[in-house]
Design a protein around this motif. Structure first.
Motif, PDB file in Angstrom:
ATOM      1  N   ALA A  24       0.884  -1.271  -0.032  1.00 49.71           N
ATOM      2  CA  ALA A  24       0.043  -0.062   0.039  1.00 49.71           C
ATOM      3  C   ALA A  24       0.918   1.212  -0.124  1.00 49.71           C
ATOM      4  CB  ALA A  24      -0.909   0.133   1.101  1.00 49.71           C
ATOM      5  N   GLY A  25       0.202   2.592  -0.207  1.00 47.63           N
ATOM      6  CA  GLY A  25       1.082   3.789  -0.056  1.00 47.63           C
ATOM      7  C   GLY A  25       0.699   4.714   0.603  1.00 47.63           C
ATOM      8  N   CYS A  26       1.723   5.143   1.248  1.00 51.09           N
ATOM      9  CA  CYS A  26       1.321   6.374   2.204  1.00 51.09           C
ATOM     10  C   CYS A  26       2.440   7.533   1.485  1.00 51.09           C
ATOM     11  CB  CYS A  26       1.806   6.220   3.736  1.00 51.09           C
ATOM     12  SG  CYS A  26       1.566   7.326   4.901  1.00 51.09           S
ATOM     13  N   TYR A  27       1.853   8.475   0.730  1.00 53.33           N
ATOM     14  CA  TYR A  27       2.945   9.342   0.247  1.00 53.33           C
ATOM     15  C   TYR A  27       2.695  10.777   0.858  1.00 53.33           C
ATOM     16  CZ  TYR A  27       3.032   5.640  -3.181  1.00 53.33           C
ATOM     17  OH  TYR A  27       3.147   4.565  -3.857  1.00 53.33           O
ATOM     18  N   ARG A  28       3.688  11.564   0.830  1.00 49.56           N
ATOM     19  CA  ARG A  28       4.137  12.759   1.513  1.00 49.56           C
ATOM     20  C   ARG A  28       4.192  13.761   0.456  1.00 49.56           C
ATOM     21  NH1 ARG A  28       8.007  16.234   3.905  1.00 49.56           N
ATOM     22  NH2 ARG A  28       9.262  14.271   3.885  1.00 49.56           N
ATOM     23  N   ASN A  29       3.590  14.987  -0.081  1.00 41.42           N
ATOM     24  CA  ASN A  29       3.813  15.618  -1.000  1.00 41.42           C
ATOM     25  C   ASN A  29       4.915  16.695  -0.441  1.00 41.42           C
ATOM     26  OD1 ASN A  29       3.988  17.541  -3.106  1.00 41.42           O
ATOM     27  ND2 ASN A  29       1.937  18.480  -2.578  1.00 41.42           N
ATOM     28  N   THR A  30       6.210  16.506  -1.410  1.00 43.91           N
ATOM     29  CA  THR A  30       7.342  17.394  -0.890  1.00 43.91           C
ATOM     30  C   THR A  30       7.438  18.649  -2.029  1.00 43.91           C
ATOM     31  OG1 THR A  30       8.749  15.737  -2.094  1.00 43.91           O
ATOM     32  CG2 THR A  30       8.660  15.510   0.201  1.00 43.91           C
ATOM     33  N   GLY A  31       6.394  18.670  -2.908  1.00 41.71           N
ATOM     34  CA  GLY A  31       6.560  19.581  -3.910  1.00 41.71           C
ATOM     35  C   GLY A  31       5.451  20.767  -3.496  1.00 41.71           C
ATOM     36  N   SER A  32       4.911  21.218  -4.646  1.00 38.79           N
ATOM     37  CA  SER A  32       3.641  22.088  -4.247  1.00 38.79           C
ATOM     38  C   SER A  32       2.075  21.511  -4.454  1.00 38.79           C
ATOM     39  CB  SER A  32       3.483  23.483  -5.445  1.00 38.79           C
ATOM     40  OG  SER A  32       3.335  22.814  -6.710  1.00 38.79           O
ATOM     41  N   LEU A  45      -1.185  14.691   2.192  1.00 40.77           N
ATOM     42  CA  LEU A  45      -0.784  13.247   1.934  1.00 40.77           C
ATOM     43  C   LEU A  45      -1.747  12.550   1.104  1.00 40.77           C
ATOM     44  CD1 LEU A  45      -0.450  12.592   6.126  1.00 40.77           C
ATOM     45  CD2 LEU A  45       1.407  12.692   4.321  1.00 40.77           C
ATOM     46  N   LEU A  46      -1.222  11.469   0.493  1.00 43.97           N
ATOM     47  CA  LEU A  46      -1.774  10.590  -0.379  1.00 43.97           C
ATOM     48  C   LEU A  46      -1.801   9.431   0.322  1.00 43.97           C
ATOM     49  CD1 LEU A  46      -3.432  10.133  -3.164  1.00 43.97           C
ATOM     50  CD2 LEU A  46      -1.069   9.883  -4.136  1.00 43.97           C
ATOM     51  N   ILE A  47      -3.136   8.471   0.703  1.00 45.98           N
ATOM     52  CA  ILE A  47      -3.064   7.506   1.255  1.00 45.98           C
ATOM     53  C   ILE A  47      -3.716   6.532   0.496  1.00 45.98           C
ATOM     54  CG2 ILE A  47      -3.603   6.154   3.307  1.00 45.98           C
ATOM     55  CD1 ILE A  47      -1.678   8.358   4.033  1.00 45.98           C
ATOM     56  N   LEU A  48      -3.208   5.484  -0.383  1.00 47.49           N
ATOM     57  CA  LEU A  48      -3.638   4.586  -1.174  1.00 47.49           C
ATOM     58  C   LEU A  48      -3.752   3.179  -0.688  1.00 47.49           C
ATOM     59  CD1 LEU A  48      -2.132   5.926  -4.332  1.00 47.49           C
ATOM     60  CD2 LEU A  48      -4.506   6.195  -3.645  1.00 47.49           C
ATOM     61  N   ASN A  49      -4.493   2.333  -1.256  1.00 40.71           N
ATOM     62  CA  ASN A  49      -4.415   0.810  -0.629  1.00 40.71           C
ATOM     63  C   ASN A  49      -3.594   0.102  -1.727  1.00 40.71           C
ATOM     64  OD1 ASN A  49      -6.134   0.582  -3.075  1.00 40.71           O
ATOM     65  ND2 ASN A  49      -8.029  -0.076  -2.318  1.00 40.71           N
ATOM     66  N   ALA A  50      -2.882   0.602  -2.715  1.00 35.81           N
ATOM     67  CA  ALA A  50      -2.004   0.069  -3.499  1.00 35.81           C
ATOM     68  C   ALA A  50      -0.717   1.321  -3.741  1.00 35.81           C
ATOM     69  CB  ALA A  50      -2.544  -0.607  -4.567  1.00 35.81           C
ATOM     70  N   THR A  76       1.540  21.037  -8.209  1.00 36.77           N
ATOM     71  CA  THR A  76       2.347  19.980  -8.835  1.00 36.77           C
ATOM     72  C   THR A  76       3.157  19.111  -7.661  1.00 36.77           C
ATOM     73  OG1 THR A  76       2.901  21.835 -10.474  1.00 36.77           O
ATOM     74  CG2 THR A  76       4.284  19.914 -10.564  1.00 36.77           C
ATOM     75  N   PRO A  77       2.396  18.224  -7.377  1.00 38.48           N
ATOM     76  CA  PRO A  77       2.827  17.501  -6.295  1.00 38.48           C
ATOM     77  C   PRO A  77       4.097  16.710  -6.616  1.00 38.48           C
ATOM     78  CG  PRO A  77       0.808  16.330  -7.062  1.00 38.48           C
ATOM     79  CD  PRO A  77       0.916  17.699  -7.884  1.00 38.48           C
ATOM     80  N   THR A  78       4.980  16.198  -5.559  1.00 36.90           N
ATOM     81  CA  THR A  78       6.056  15.440  -5.546  1.00 36.90           C
ATOM     82  C   THR A  78       5.685  14.325  -4.656  1.00 36.90           C
ATOM     83  OG1 THR A  78       7.502  17.016  -6.385  1.00 36.90           O
ATOM     84  CG2 THR A  78       8.482  15.050  -5.645  1.00 36.90           C
ATOM     85  N   TRP A  79       5.309  13.264  -4.986  1.00 37.43           N
ATOM     86  CA  TRP A  79       4.815  12.108  -4.125  1.00 37.43           C
ATOM     87  C   TRP A  79       5.986  11.287  -3.455  1.00 37.43           C
ATOM     88  CZ3 TRP A  79       0.790  13.784  -1.959  1.00 37.43           C
ATOM     89  CH2 TRP A  79      -0.395  14.254  -2.459  1.00 37.43           C
ATOM     90  N   THR A  80       6.318  11.382  -2.209  1.00 39.36           N
ATOM     91  CA  THR A  80       7.415  10.623  -1.708  1.00 39.36           C
ATOM     92  C   THR A  80       6.902   9.454  -0.632  1.00 39.36           C
ATOM     93  OG1 THR A  80       8.633  12.619  -1.668  1.00 39.36           O
ATOM     94  CG2 THR A  80       9.457  10.592  -0.182  1.00 39.36           C
ATOM     95  N   ASN A  81       7.112   8.300  -1.155  1.00 39.88           N
ATOM     96  CA  ASN A  81       6.542   7.140  -0.328  1.00 39.88           C
ATOM     97  C   ASN A  81       7.050   7.195   0.974  1.00 39.88           C
ATOM     98  OD1 ASN A  81       5.267   4.770   0.728  1.00 39.88           O
ATOM     99  ND2 ASN A  81       6.200   3.517  -0.934  1.00 39.88           N
ATOM    100  N   GLN A  82       6.526   7.111   2.142  1.00 39.08           N
ATOM    101  CA  GLN A  82       6.669   7.070   3.710  1.00 39.08           C
ATOM    102  C   GLN A  82       7.077   5.805   3.937  1.00 39.08           C
ATOM    103  OE1 GLN A  82       7.013  10.771   4.859  1.00 39.08           O
ATOM    104  NE2 GLN A  82       6.927  10.467   2.567  1.00 39.08           N
ATOM    105  N   ASP A 109      15.828  10.344   9.399  1.00 44.04           N
ATOM    106  CA  ASP A 109      14.569  10.276   8.320  1.00 44.04           C
ATOM    107  C   ASP A 109      13.918  11.647   8.159  1.00 44.04           C
ATOM    108  OD1 ASP A 109      12.592   9.635   6.572  1.00 44.04           O
ATOM    109  OD2 ASP A 109      11.922   7.885   7.617  1.00 44.04           O
ATOM    110  N   PRO A 110      14.170  12.222   7.082  1.00 46.86           N
ATOM    111  CA  PRO A 110      13.365  13.444   6.701  1.00 46.86           C
ATOM    112  C   PRO A 110      11.808  13.554   7.098  1.00 46.86           C
ATOM    113  CG  PRO A 110      14.540  12.917   4.749  1.00 46.86           C
ATOM    114  CD  PRO A 110      14.855  11.765   5.844  1.00 46.86           C
ATOM    115  N   ALA A 111      11.317  12.407   6.674  1.00 49.53           N
ATOM    116  CA  ALA A 111      10.020  11.933   6.663  1.00 49.53           C
ATOM    117  C   ALA A 111       9.283  11.820   8.143  1.00 49.53           C
ATOM    118  CB  ALA A 111       9.395  10.722   5.913  1.00 49.53           C
ATOM    119  N   TYR A 112      10.285  11.132   8.907  1.00 50.88           N
ATOM    120  CA  TYR A 112       9.903  11.222  10.377  1.00 50.88           C
ATOM    121  C   TYR A 112       9.960  12.415  11.017  1.00 50.88           C
ATOM    122  CZ  TYR A 112      10.213  10.027  15.201  1.00 50.88           C
ATOM    123  OH  TYR A 112       9.870  10.030  16.651  1.00 50.88           O
TER     124      TYR A 112
END
Length: 164
Positions: free
Chosen positions: A13-21, A95-100, A24-30, A76-79
């Motif tokens: 699954a995916g837990c992504y944090r936007n590190t962009g705007s 955040l973008l929380i997905l089931n895949a 124009t998101p830049t999704w970083t998997n946590q 860890d910058p995410a933490y």
């Protein structure tokens, strides 16, 4: 290409944090997240009448509460982003929380800007430290949270959460 039938595994699954705007998101998997527990229960309004003995309800509000258990890692910058957001009364995480993974067509979840609360951090002698973060959606200049379906080519479709 249409979504394929497949078994969805928690580790994938995916837990992504936007590190962009926001636009124009830049999704970083946590990847330090161990457990992500989205819960999207609705509140219901009771709407009884003498027309039926059956209890009738209507949906009123949905709670987009999410809990994340994350390994504590000072490097860890995410933490660090989650802890920093906890200590701010106004900071949010996009955040973008997905089931895949976001590359999987048909993956579903939510995108929103969340307030962060560090609600637990057991420091047991025989264990490693994991922090529990409670996330609550908030409204920002970017609007309200949305539910998401990932399309072909990792293209998300964002949908308003509406009643009625």
């Amino acid at each position: 290409m249409a979504a394929e039938t497949k078994l969805l595994l928690g580790i994938a699954a995916g837990c992504y944090r936007n590190t962009g705007s926001y636009g124009t998101p830049t999704w970083t998997n946590q990847t330090a997240a161990r457990t992500v527990t989205p819960g999207f229960p609705w509140d219901f309004a009771d709407a009884p009448s003498r027309a039926t003995p059956v209890k009738i309800y209507g949906k009123t509000q949905v709670d987009l509460a999410i809990q994340i258990l994350m390994r504590a890692d000072p490097a860890d910058p995410a933490y660090g982003a989650f802890v920093d957001a906890h200590w701010s009364q106004t900071a949010t995480l996009d955040l973008l929380i997905l089931n895949a993974k976001l590359t999987i067509e048909g993956a579903r979840g939510v995108r929103g800007e969340f307030l962060v609360s560090l609600s637990g951090e057991p420091q047991e002698i025989e264990g490693s430290i994991f922090s529990t973060f409670d996330l609550k959606p908030t409204i920002t200049a970017n609007g309200l949270p949305k539910w998401v379906v990932m399309g072909a080519g990792s293209t998300p479709t964002f949908n308003a959460i509406t009643v009625g």
